[in-house]
Motif scaffolding. Structure first.
Motif, PDB file in Angstrom:
ATOM      1  N   VAL A 214      80.495  29.609 -28.674  1.00  0.00           N
ATOM      2  CA  VAL A 214      81.072  29.094 -27.434  1.00  0.00           C
ATOM      3  C   VAL A 214      79.936  28.741 -26.469  1.00  0.00           C
ATOM      4  N   PRO A 215      79.727  27.471 -26.160  1.00  0.00           N
ATOM      5  CA  PRO A 215      78.704  27.110 -25.166  1.00  0.00           C
ATOM      6  C   PRO A 215      79.111  27.620 -23.782  1.00  0.00           C
ATOM      7  N   PHE A 216      78.196  28.315 -23.102  1.00  0.00           N
ATOM      8  CA  PHE A 216      78.480  28.882 -21.785  1.00  0.00           C
ATOM      9  C   PHE A 216      77.288  28.627 -20.869  1.00  0.00           C
ATOM     10  N   LEU A 217      77.477  28.888 -19.579  1.00  0.00           N
ATOM     11  CA  LEU A 217      76.460  28.568 -18.579  1.00  0.00           C
ATOM     12  C   LEU A 217      75.634  29.803 -18.248  1.00  0.00           C
ATOM     13  N   MET A 218      74.313  29.684 -18.442  1.00  0.00           N
ATOM     14  CA  MET A 218      73.404  30.780 -18.121  1.00  0.00           C
ATOM     15  C   MET A 218      71.985  30.216 -18.084  1.00  0.00           C
ATOM     16  N   HIS A 219      71.309  30.449 -16.983  1.00  0.00           N
ATOM     17  CA  HIS A 219      69.948  29.927 -16.859  1.00  0.00           C
ATOM     18  C   HIS A 219      68.920  30.788 -17.588  1.00  0.00           C
ATOM     19  N   ASP A 220      68.973  32.088 -17.379  1.00  0.00           N
ATOM     20  CA  ASP A 220      67.980  32.984 -17.963  1.00  0.00           C
ATOM     21  C   ASP A 220      68.271  33.234 -19.433  1.00  0.00           C
ATOM     22  N   SER A 221      67.244  33.697 -20.140  1.00  0.00           N
ATOM     23  CA  SER A 221      67.424  34.014 -21.561  1.00  0.00           C
ATOM     24  C   SER A 221      68.193  35.324 -21.739  1.00  0.00           C
ATOM     25  N   THR A 222      68.207  36.167 -20.687  1.00  0.00           N
ATOM     26  CA  THR A 222      68.987  37.402 -20.732  1.00  0.00           C
ATOM     27  C   THR A 222      70.036  37.379 -19.622  1.00  0.00           C
ATOM     28  N   LEU A 223      70.903  38.380 -19.646  1.00  0.00           N
ATOM     29  CA  LEU A 223      71.994  38.459 -18.674  1.00  0.00           C
ATOM     30  C   LEU A 223      71.661  39.367 -17.491  1.00  0.00           C
ATOM     31  N   ARG A 224      70.460  39.916 -17.479  1.00  0.00           N
ATOM     32  CA  ARG A 224      70.126  40.975 -16.537  1.00  0.00           C
ATOM     33  C   ARG A 224      70.207  40.537 -15.077  1.00  0.00           C
ATOM     34  N   ARG A 225      69.696  39.369 -14.736  1.00  0.00           N
ATOM     35  CA  ARG A 225      69.572  38.983 -13.326  1.00  0.00           C
ATOM     36  C   ARG A 225      70.903  38.602 -12.692  1.00  0.00           C
ATOM     37  N   THR A 226      71.729  37.870 -13.403  1.00  0.00           N
ATOM     38  CA  THR A 226      72.921  37.283 -12.777  1.00  0.00           C
ATOM     39  C   THR A 226      74.252  37.858 -13.269  1.00  0.00           C
ATOM     40  N   THR A 227      74.218  38.991 -13.945  1.00  0.00           N
ATOM     41  CA  THR A 227      75.470  39.656 -14.325  1.00  0.00           C
ATOM     42  C   THR A 227      75.301  41.165 -14.151  1.00  0.00           C
ATOM     43  N   ASN A 228      76.381  41.900 -14.406  1.00  0.00           N
ATOM     44  CA  ASN A 228      76.330  43.364 -14.365  1.00  0.00           C
ATOM     45  C   ASN A 228      76.229  43.942 -15.769  1.00  0.00           C
ATOM     46  N   VAL A 229      75.467  43.301 -16.621  1.00  0.00           N
ATOM     47  CA  VAL A 229      75.335  43.749 -18.009  1.00  0.00           C
ATOM     48  C   VAL A 229      74.803  45.177 -18.083  1.00  0.00           C
TER      49      VAL A 229
ATOM     50  N   PHE B  22      75.371  37.687 -27.532  1.00  0.00           N
ATOM     51  CA  PHE B  22      76.653  38.268 -27.144  1.00  0.00           C
ATOM     52  C   PHE B  22      77.777  37.346 -27.605  1.00  0.00           C
ATOM     53  N   THR B  23      78.894  37.944 -27.998  1.00  0.00           N
ATOM     54  CA  THR B  23      80.068  37.136 -28.316  1.00  0.00           C
ATOM     55  C   THR B  23      80.747  36.704 -27.022  1.00  0.00           C
ATOM     56  N   TRP B  24      81.610  35.717 -27.146  1.00  0.00           N
ATOM     57  CA  TRP B  24      82.291  35.258 -25.940  1.00  0.00           C
ATOM     58  C   TRP B  24      83.196  36.351 -25.360  1.00  0.00           C
ATOM     59  N   ALA B  25      83.817  37.133 -26.206  1.00  0.00           N
ATOM     60  CA  ALA B  25      84.663  38.228 -25.724  1.00  0.00           C
ATOM     61  C   ALA B  25      83.832  39.218 -24.898  1.00  0.00           C
ATOM     62  N   GLU B  26      82.614  39.454 -25.295  1.00  0.00           N
ATOM     63  CA  GLU B  26      81.748  40.362 -24.540  1.00  0.00           C
ATOM     64  C   GLU B  26      81.303  39.724 -23.221  1.00  0.00           C
ATOM     65  N   LEU B  27      81.009  38.445 -23.255  1.00  0.00           N
ATOM     66  CA  LEU B  27      80.580  37.748 -22.043  1.00  0.00           C
ATOM     67  C   LEU B  27      81.692  37.714 -20.999  1.00  0.00           C
ATOM     68  N   GLU B  28      82.934  37.609 -21.457  1.00  0.00           N
ATOM     69  CA  GLU B  28      84.068  37.573 -20.524  1.00  0.00           C
ATOM     70  C   GLU B  28      84.231  38.878 -19.758  1.00  0.00           C
ATOM     71  N   MET B  29      83.655  39.948 -20.248  1.00  0.00           N
ATOM     72  CA  MET B  29      83.784  41.248 -19.605  1.00  0.00           C
ATOM     73  C   MET B  29      82.828  41.405 -18.410  1.00  0.00           C
ATOM     74  N   LEU B  30      81.931  40.473 -18.243  1.00  0.00           N
ATOM     75  CA  LEU B  30      80.885  40.615 -17.236  1.00  0.00           C
ATOM     76  C   LEU B  30      81.264  39.946 -15.915  1.00  0.00           C
ATOM     77  N   SER B  31      80.734  40.506 -14.826  1.00  0.00           N
ATOM     78  CA  SER B  31      80.849  39.872 -13.510  1.00  0.00           C
ATOM     79  C   SER B  31      79.621  39.001 -13.293  1.00  0.00           C
ATOM     80  N   ALA B  32      79.847  37.761 -12.856  1.00  0.00           N
ATOM     81  CA  ALA B  32      78.730  36.840 -12.608  1.00  0.00           C
ATOM     82  C   ALA B  32      78.515  36.609 -11.117  1.00  0.00           C
ATOM     83  N   GLY B  33      79.171  37.450 -10.269  1.00  0.00           N
ATOM     84  CA  GLY B  33      79.068  37.220  -8.837  1.00  0.00           C
ATOM     85  C   GLY B  33      78.629  38.397  -7.995  1.00  0.00           C
ATOM     86  N   SER B  34      78.837  39.610  -8.485  1.00  0.00           N
ATOM     87  CA  SER B  34      78.535  40.783  -7.661  1.00  0.00           C
ATOM     88  C   SER B  34      77.052  40.863  -7.287  1.00  0.00           C
TER      89      SER B  34
END
Length: 435
Positions: free
Chosen positions: A99-114, A129-141
């Motif tokens: 699933v193509p998704f939007l993310m600038h960094d190579s990891t999720l650390r900076r812009t999510t609550n991973v 990460f699978t898309w189901a796992e990515l959907e569990m994350l907050s991209a705004g907090s």
């Protein structure tokens, strides 16, 4: 340099050695005249004849409107559209299950609550990460917590709630939003790491989303990835081929490039005109300051990628735009005012160090009470004790000349002594002490 004239003039007239005076004055004047000549060699694209300014560059939101909402979220892109952005820029990765998704960094650390949801996978590549796992994350907090542009305080309560509810968007959602508002899109495409199921089919998977899963028109897509460009061109010739390479016109035309996407520091007005002559437009990134946007406007840039859509959209004309005649007049007046002020400062210090009075009736106070002070042009000083003493005592303070300080009530006596000293050529050597 104009302000420096005050201390320089002060020290110049107090120096005893002529060589030092000549040295400091020569150095100061050399630097000053060099600065006066600087405008002759200065160049700015915003010094233009009237009627030669082109249209303002179109604005492309860098990851949306990251000063108003968390970057690369639906809220950010909606804010960019509301602010008047003509295009949207983002970064695309592909999840482990395709699933193509939007993310600038190579990891999720900076812009999510991973770190909260998957604490053991904080540094894992986002594409693993699978898309189901990515959907569990907050991209705004993170946006409210870190406040990267110091703008979170401008959000109202409802907007802050919306920020908290932002999730990682898919490429499909992004393309559909752009299609709905008839906006251009441009994106960097990150190739998946080794061991990823889509490492070798990442280009075709992205094209599938554009062609089959979204309703965007291919002509709205500025295709930036260089990999397999010829294949992409054959599969979809309507995509606007865009290059991030500073190549020759011949090379760009061979690859059917219609737009350049370059950092603003690598482009000149001459190059912009050269590419425009063969119908290759230019987009510069990342430009968020009004003065820098003004330079791009004056240089003829076609579009810019920016973090500050809401700021740049308000500019009605470039900052510091002027005609050559206005520019010359401004500098000539500046030089005249500066030269006048510097000359006045030197004259003032010369006058003061010579001891010439600017006004009459000046007074001096010392330990013996108030005294009227007169100068003959030199420095020696005569001091008389107040009247209740049994005798008067004369004190010579210097061998450079004669100065007189008497009680202020004896102003007439002071004038008589000063006049007599001037007429007789009185010096500290022949001055006799009184009783």
């Amino acid at each position: 340099m104009t302000l420096l004239s005050w201390p320089i003039a002060l020290h110049f007239f107090r120096m005893n050695k002529r060589v030092r005076q000549v040295l400091i004055l020569s150095l100061y004047l050399a630097v000053l005249f060099a600065l006066y000549l600087v405008p002759l060699g200065m160049y700015s694209p915003c010094i233009k004849e009237e009627g030669t300014l082109g249209p303002a560059p179109t604005l492309i939101g860098h990851r949306g409107a990251p000063m108003l909402a968390p970057e690369n979220t639906q809220m950010s892109f909606e804010k960019a559209v509301e602010a008047g952005g003509e295009g949207l820029e983002t970064d695309v990765a592909i999840s482990y299950d395709g699933v193509p998704f939007l993310m600038h960094d190579s990891t999720l650390r900076r812009t999510t609550n991973v770190h909260e949801v998957f604490p053991n996978r904080t540094d894992s590549p986002a594409a693993m990460f699978t898309w189901a796992e990515l959907e569990m994350l907050s991209a705004g907090s993170w946006f409210l917590r870190r406040d990267p542009f110091r703008t979170a305080s401008t959000l109202n309560v409802n907007e802050k709630i919306e920020v908290q509810n932002q999730t990682v968007p898919t490429l499909k959602e992004f393309l559909n939003l752009a299609a709905q508002h008839q906006r251009l899109v441009i994106f960097d495409l990150r190739r998946p790491p080794r061991g990823h199921p889509y490492r070798d089919t990442w280009i075709t998977r992205t094209l599938e989303v554009i062609h089959n899963e979204s309703f965007i028109n291919s002509s709205q897509v500025l295709w930036l990835p260089d990999d397999q460009r010829s294949v992409v061109q054959e599969l979809d010739p309507e995509l606007q081929q865009t290059s991030g390479d500073h190549a020759s016109i011949e090379e760009l035309q061979e690859e059917h490039i219609v737009r350049l996407n370059l950092h603003y520091s690598y482009m000149s007005q001459e190059q912009i005109r050269k590419y425009a002559s063969v119908n290759i437009s230019t987009n510069l990134y990342v430009i968020s300051q009004p003065w820098l946007y003004s330079l791009a406007w004056c240089a003829g840039v076609h579009s810019v990628t920016t973090n500050a859509l809401h700021v740049l959209k308000k500019l009605q004309r470039p900052v510091f735009l002027m005609t050559p005649d206005q520019y010359n007049l401004m500098w000539i007046l500046t030089i005249i005012v500066s030269a006048f002020f510097i000359t006045a400062v030197f004259i003032f210090h010369w006058w003061r160090e010579r001891g010439l009075p600017f006004w009459s009736g000046s007074r001096q106070v010392n330990e013996n009470g108030p005294y009227s002070k007169f100068r003959t042009g030199d420095v020696a000083e005569v001091s008389l004790h107040p009247p209740h003493h049994h005798h008067h005592q004369v004190r010579l303070a210097s061998s450079q000349g004669v100065g007189f300080a008497l009680p202020s009530s004896s102003g007439r006596i002071c004038q008589l002594i000063q006049s007599s000293a001037l007429q007789t050529g009185l010096t500290p050597k022949n001055f006799m002490k009184g009783p």
